[in-house]
Design a protein around this motif. Structure first.
Motif, PDB file in Angstrom:
ATOM      1  N   TRP A  78     -15.420  -7.734 -32.711  1.00  0.00           N
ATOM      2  CA  TRP A  78     -15.671  -8.877 -31.847  1.00  0.00           C
ATOM      3  C   TRP A  78     -15.102  -8.637 -30.456  1.00  0.00           C
ATOM      4  CZ3 TRP A  78     -18.942 -12.560 -33.188  1.00  0.00           C
ATOM      5  CH2 TRP A  78     -19.210 -12.758 -34.539  1.00  0.00           C
ATOM      6  N   LEU A  79     -15.871  -8.943 -29.433  1.00  0.00           N
ATOM      7  CA  LEU A  79     -15.408  -8.910 -28.055  1.00  0.00           C
ATOM      8  C   LEU A  79     -15.103 -10.330 -27.579  1.00  0.00           C
ATOM      9  CD1 LEU A  79     -17.949  -6.328 -26.675  1.00  0.00           C
ATOM     10  CD2 LEU A  79     -15.623  -5.922 -27.510  1.00  0.00           C
ATOM     11  N   ALA A  80     -15.865 -11.269 -28.085  1.00  0.00           N
ATOM     12  CA  ALA A  80     -15.624 -12.693 -27.830  1.00  0.00           C
ATOM     13  C   ALA A  80     -16.181 -13.448 -29.029  1.00  0.00           C
ATOM     14  CB  ALA A  80     -16.317 -13.155 -26.559  1.00  0.00           C
ATOM     15  N   ARG A  81     -15.441 -14.443 -29.476  1.00  0.00           N
ATOM     16  CA  ARG A  81     -15.898 -15.230 -30.622  1.00  0.00           C
ATOM     17  C   ARG A  81     -15.498 -16.683 -30.392  1.00  0.00           C
ATOM     18  NH1 ARG A  81     -15.166 -13.896 -37.004  1.00  0.00           N
ATOM     19  NH2 ARG A  81     -16.705 -15.425 -37.660  1.00  0.00           N
ATOM     20  N   GLU A  82     -16.443 -17.458 -29.864  1.00  0.00           N
ATOM     21  CA  GLU A  82     -16.167 -18.840 -29.519  1.00  0.00           C
ATOM     22  C   GLU A  82     -16.954 -19.834 -30.364  1.00  0.00           C
ATOM     23  OE1 GLU A  82     -15.232 -17.942 -24.819  1.00  0.00           O
ATOM     24  OE2 GLU A  82     -17.010 -19.086 -25.341  1.00  0.00           O
TER      25      GLU A  82
END
Length: 151
Positions: A78-82
């Motif tokens: 994951w690089l970003a998980r929003e």
């Protein structure tokens, strides 16, 4: 090794816990309005499998549950998980003047729409006022009627 107490870290931890809980509750935002003899509720549920949506009413409590599953493969970095995943639930208390037997639910474009009709007996209605004849008005008696009553 000594453990040092940092009150600001504890406040941050508590704030994260509280705001995290509030953020999770807000994953199913809604709009609610009345249109004629119906209340309409729109729940934002993007990315939810329509088969996972459960709407129920028990003791005048409307419950909406939905499941958003994680779509990542094993080994994903994951690089970003929003976008939150998991089961979400929202409950609303319905008033006595609503017809819970006739609630309609549709799901389109990531929005669940519930239409809750106002019960027939709770709908406003006009009552016609009839002009009464003064001779027959309640509480008025003629002098002859008074004599008969007194006898």
């Amino acid at each position: 090794m000594t453990t040092r107490f940092d009150p600001f870290r504890e406040i941050d931890r508590l704030a994260d816990h509280v705001l995290g809980t509030a953020r999770n509750a807000a994953t199913m935002p809604l709009d609610l309005y009345r249109s004629g003899h119906h209340y309409v509720i729109h729940f934002d549920l993007p990315g939810v499998d329509p088969g996972s949506i459960d709407v129920s009413v028990e003791n005048r409590t409307l419950t909406v549950r939905a499941q958003r599953t994680d779509r990542a493969d094993e080994g994903t970095q994951w690089l970003a998980r929003e976008r939150p995943t998991g089961t979400y639930a929202r409950q609303l208390t319905l008033g006595d003047g609503l017809s819970t037997e006739e609630i309609d639910a549709t799901y389109a474009d990531g929005v669940l729409t519930l239409t809750v009709p106002v019960a027939e007996q709770a709908r406003p209605r006009r009552i016609d006022v009839v002009r009464a004849d003064t001779a027959h008005a309640v509480g008025t008696t003629s002098s002859n009627e008074r004599q008969e009553i007194q006898s």
